[in-house]
Design a protein around this motif. Structure first.
Motif, PDB file in Angstrom:
ATOM      1  N   ALA A  72      23.876  38.886  36.101  1.00  0.00           N
ATOM      2  CA  ALA A  72      24.630  37.756  36.720  1.00  0.00           C
ATOM      3  C   ALA A  72      25.951  37.903  36.013  1.00  0.00           C
ATOM      4  CB  ALA A  72      24.272  36.698  36.910  1.00  0.00           C
ATOM      5  N   PHE A  73      26.232  38.053  34.808  1.00  0.00           N
ATOM      6  CA  PHE A  73      27.388  37.893  34.009  1.00  0.00           C
ATOM      7  C   PHE A  73      28.004  39.259  34.237  1.00  0.00           C
ATOM      8  CE2 PHE A  73      29.984  39.211  30.232  1.00  0.00           C
ATOM      9  CZ  PHE A  73      30.603  38.236  30.087  1.00  0.00           C
ATOM     10  N   ALA A  74      27.363  40.388  34.265  1.00  0.00           N
ATOM     11  CA  ALA A  74      28.036  41.956  34.681  1.00  0.00           C
ATOM     12  C   ALA A  74      28.526  41.710  36.026  1.00  0.00           C
ATOM     13  CB  ALA A  74      26.955  42.840  34.374  1.00  0.00           C
ATOM     14  N   GLY A  75      27.738  41.052  36.828  1.00  0.00           N
ATOM     15  CA  GLY A  75      28.339  40.773  38.217  1.00  0.00           C
ATOM     16  C   GLY A  75      29.677  40.102  38.243  1.00  0.00           C
ATOM     17  N   LEU A  76      29.645  39.160  37.383  1.00  0.00           N
ATOM     18  CA  LEU A  76      31.086  38.347  37.207  1.00  0.00           C
ATOM     19  C   LEU A  76      32.072  39.048  36.728  1.00  0.00           C
ATOM     20  CD1 LEU A  76      32.486  35.448  37.306  1.00  0.00           C
ATOM     21  CD2 LEU A  76      31.895  35.225  34.998  1.00  0.00           C
ATOM     22  N   ARG A  77      31.802  39.833  35.950  1.00  0.00           N
ATOM     23  CA  ARG A  77      32.860  40.671  35.285  1.00  0.00           C
ATOM     24  C   ARG A  77      33.308  41.536  36.308  1.00  0.00           C
ATOM     25  NH1 ARG A  77      33.781  41.462  29.702  1.00  0.00           N
ATOM     26  NH2 ARG A  77      34.322  43.727  30.354  1.00  0.00           N
ATOM     27  N   LEU A  78      32.551  42.301  37.223  1.00  0.00           N
ATOM     28  CA  LEU A  78      33.036  43.118  38.422  1.00  0.00           C
ATOM     29  C   LEU A  78      33.698  42.153  39.485  1.00  0.00           C
ATOM     30  CD1 LEU A  78      29.770  45.494  38.692  1.00  0.00           C
ATOM     31  CD2 LEU A  78      31.798  46.117  37.893  1.00  0.00           C
ATOM     32  N   LEU A  79      33.236  41.168  39.817  1.00  0.00           N
ATOM     33  CA  LEU A  79      33.934  40.377  40.720  1.00  0.00           C
ATOM     34  C   LEU A  79      35.418  40.133  40.193  1.00  0.00           C
ATOM     35  CD1 LEU A  79      31.075  38.084  42.310  1.00  0.00           C
ATOM     36  CD2 LEU A  79      32.228  40.093  43.374  1.00  0.00           C
ATOM     37  N   GLY A  80      35.244  39.682  38.994  1.00  0.00           N
ATOM     38  CA  GLY A  80      36.807  39.338  38.301  1.00  0.00           C
ATOM     39  C   GLY A  80      37.667  40.536  38.255  1.00  0.00           C
ATOM     40  N   GLY A  81      36.911  41.547  38.075  1.00  0.00           N
ATOM     41  CA  GLY A  81      38.011  42.872  37.923  1.00  0.00           C
ATOM     42  C   GLY A  81      38.546  42.953  39.418  1.00  0.00           C
ATOM     43  N   ALA A  82      37.673  42.878  40.500  1.00  0.00           N
ATOM     44  CA  ALA A  82      38.210  43.034  41.637  1.00  0.00           C
ATOM     45  C   ALA A  82      39.112  41.931  42.215  1.00  0.00           C
ATOM     46  CB  ALA A  82      36.941  42.897  42.997  1.00  0.00           C
ATOM     47  N   TYR A  83      38.950  40.729  41.688  1.00  0.00           N
ATOM     48  CA  TYR A  83      39.763  39.664  42.175  1.00  0.00           C
ATOM     49  C   TYR A  83      41.433  39.954  41.247  1.00  0.00           C
ATOM     50  CZ  TYR A  83      42.157  35.049  42.016  1.00  0.00           C
ATOM     51  OH  TYR A  83      42.703  33.924  42.162  1.00  0.00           O
ATOM     52  N   LEU A  84      41.205  40.314  40.061  1.00  0.00           N
ATOM     53  CA  LEU A  84      42.552  40.940  39.308  1.00  0.00           C
ATOM     54  C   LEU A  84      43.109  42.012  40.023  1.00  0.00           C
ATOM     55  CD1 LEU A  84      41.213  40.622  35.652  1.00  0.00           C
ATOM     56  CD2 LEU A  84      42.671  39.015  36.851  1.00  0.00           C
ATOM     57  N   VAL A  85      42.598  43.023  40.547  1.00  0.00           N
ATOM     58  CA  VAL A  85      43.020  44.170  41.293  1.00  0.00           C
ATOM     59  C   VAL A  85      43.825  43.607  42.507  1.00  0.00           C
ATOM     60  CG1 VAL A  85      42.424  46.368  42.686  1.00  0.00           C
ATOM     61  CG2 VAL A  85      41.379  45.882  40.455  1.00  0.00           C
ATOM     62  N   TRP A  86      42.912  42.645  43.047  1.00  0.00           N
ATOM     63  CA  TRP A  86      43.793  42.051  44.693  1.00  0.00           C
ATOM     64  C   TRP A  86      44.776  41.233  44.123  1.00  0.00           C
ATOM     65  CZ3 TRP A  86      44.635  36.999  45.871  1.00  0.00           C
ATOM     66  CH2 TRP A  86      44.858  36.849  47.428  1.00  0.00           C
ATOM     67  N   MET A  87      44.866  40.619  42.960  1.00  0.00           N
ATOM     68  CA  MET A  87      46.215  39.849  42.658  1.00  0.00           C
ATOM     69  C   MET A  87      47.114  40.889  42.376  1.00  0.00           C
ATOM     70  SD  MET A  87      44.649  36.861  40.277  1.00  0.00           S
ATOM     71  CE  MET A  87      46.469  36.289  39.811  1.00  0.00           C
ATOM     72  N   GLY A  88      46.737  41.586  41.618  1.00  0.00           N
ATOM     73  CA  GLY A  88      47.919  42.912  41.307  1.00  0.00           C
ATOM     74  C   GLY A  88      48.464  43.601  42.528  1.00  0.00           C
ATOM     75  N   VAL A  89      47.813  43.899  43.530  1.00  0.00           N
ATOM     76  CA  VAL A  89      48.248  44.397  45.050  1.00  0.00           C
ATOM     77  C   VAL A  89      49.184  43.471  45.482  1.00  0.00           C
ATOM     78  CG1 VAL A  89      47.728  45.238  47.198  1.00  0.00           C
ATOM     79  CG2 VAL A  89      46.286  45.889  45.097  1.00  0.00           C
ATOM     80  N   GLN A  90      48.835  42.123  45.456  1.00  0.00           N
ATOM     81  CA  GLN A  90      49.633  40.962  45.940  1.00  0.00           C
ATOM     82  C   GLN A  90      50.926  40.734  45.412  1.00  0.00           C
ATOM     83  OE1 GLN A  90      48.738  39.352  49.048  1.00  0.00           O
ATOM     84  NE2 GLN A  90      47.287  41.026  48.940  1.00  0.00           N
ATOM     85  N   ALA A  91      50.924  40.997  44.165  1.00  0.00           N
ATOM     86  CA  ALA A  91      52.024  40.864  43.288  1.00  0.00           C
ATOM     87  C   ALA A  91      53.045  41.959  43.593  1.00  0.00           C
ATOM     88  CB  ALA A  91      51.788  41.037  41.897  1.00  0.00           C
ATOM     89  N   TRP A  92      52.706  43.160  43.871  1.00  0.00           N
ATOM     90  CA  TRP A  92      53.523  44.257  44.131  1.00  0.00           C
ATOM     91  C   TRP A  92      54.006  44.132  45.665  1.00  0.00           C
ATOM     92  CZ3 TRP A  92      55.702  48.858  42.342  1.00  0.00           C
ATOM     93  CH2 TRP A  92      55.396  49.172  41.088  1.00  0.00           C
ATOM     94  N   ARG A  93      53.104  43.539  46.691  1.00  0.00           N
ATOM     95  CA  ARG A  93      53.506  43.466  47.970  1.00  0.00           C
ATOM     96  C   ARG A  93      54.325  42.324  48.214  1.00  0.00           C
ATOM     97  NH1 ARG A  93      48.777  42.278  51.749  1.00  0.00           N
ATOM     98  NH2 ARG A  93      50.624  42.203  53.126  1.00  0.00           N
TER      99      ARG A  93
END
Length: 207
Positions: A72-93
């Motif tokens: 579950a912790f590994a899943g949190l890291r993956l979800l967190g990574g996806a969230y950070l990527v989404w935030m990065g895309v929004q920052a560019w947009r």
């Protein structure tokens, strides 16, 4: 405990993210411009120290999840990574679309401004999600004491945020005028933070 290279890498990322134009630091600048440097510093220190509540939530939440299931912790890291990527895309947009406001023109005392900054940060659900996504990216399971690592990282983030927000409040007049004269700076910082977010998120996919 934290390794030196681990701490420096985290600190560099934290400083970039703290300086990127966003609601917190722009409110600090606006308050300083409207009320003076002491008011800006009081509000900024409150905002910075509000990160301690998110650190506590991150330590408790991640530790409980790890105790329940390492998967579950590994899943949190993956979800967190996806969230950070989404935030990065929004920052560019949306680079450069956050504007410097008029600030707080009320007659609040310095203590009230400090409490206002503390509360504004502490109750922001987006900051909670950010801490849950950001802090685990710098944890090294091989070093053990994961909860301790998370707590120390959170304290490092809080310390630099309180310091930088306090400095922003003190020099709010100069910084606000400088940003007004250089409108290209905001979008560049947004894109830099966006690239950092995306890089941290994609790092999870690397072997």
């Amino acid at each position: 405990m934290l390794a030196l290279d681990q701490t420096l890498a985290f600190l560099a990322a934290a400083v970039v993210l703290t300086l990127t134009p966003g609601p917190d630091n722009l409110m600090v600048l606006s308050t300083g411009l409207a009320r003076g440097r002491r008011a800006g510093m009081a509000f900024g220190l409150g905002c910075g120290l509000g990160c301690l509540s998110h650190t506590l939530l991150a330590v408790l939440g991640v530790s409980a999840l790890l105790a329940a299931s390492p998967l579950a912790f590994a899943g949190l890291r993956l979800l967190g990574g996806a969230y950070l990527v989404w935030m990065g895309v929004q920052a560019w947009r949306h680079a450069g679309r956050v504007a410097l406001g008029s600030g707080d023109s009320s007659a609040a005392s310095l203590g009230q401004l400090f409490a206002k900054g503390l509360l504004a940060n502490a109750i922001n659900p987006k900051v909670v999600l950010f801490f849950l996504a950001f802090l685990p990216q710098f944890v090294r399971p091989a070093q053990g004491a994961m909860a301790l690592q998370l707590g120390l990282l959170g304290i490092v983030f809080t310390a630099q945020a309180a310091l930088l927000f306090g400095v922003l409040g003190y020099f709010s007049g100069h910084v606000g005028a400088w940003l007004t004269r250089r409108p290209e700076v905001g979008p560049r910082l947004d894109r830099l933070a966006g690239t950092l977010f995306i890089g941290l998120g994609l790092r999870l996919a690397l072997p």
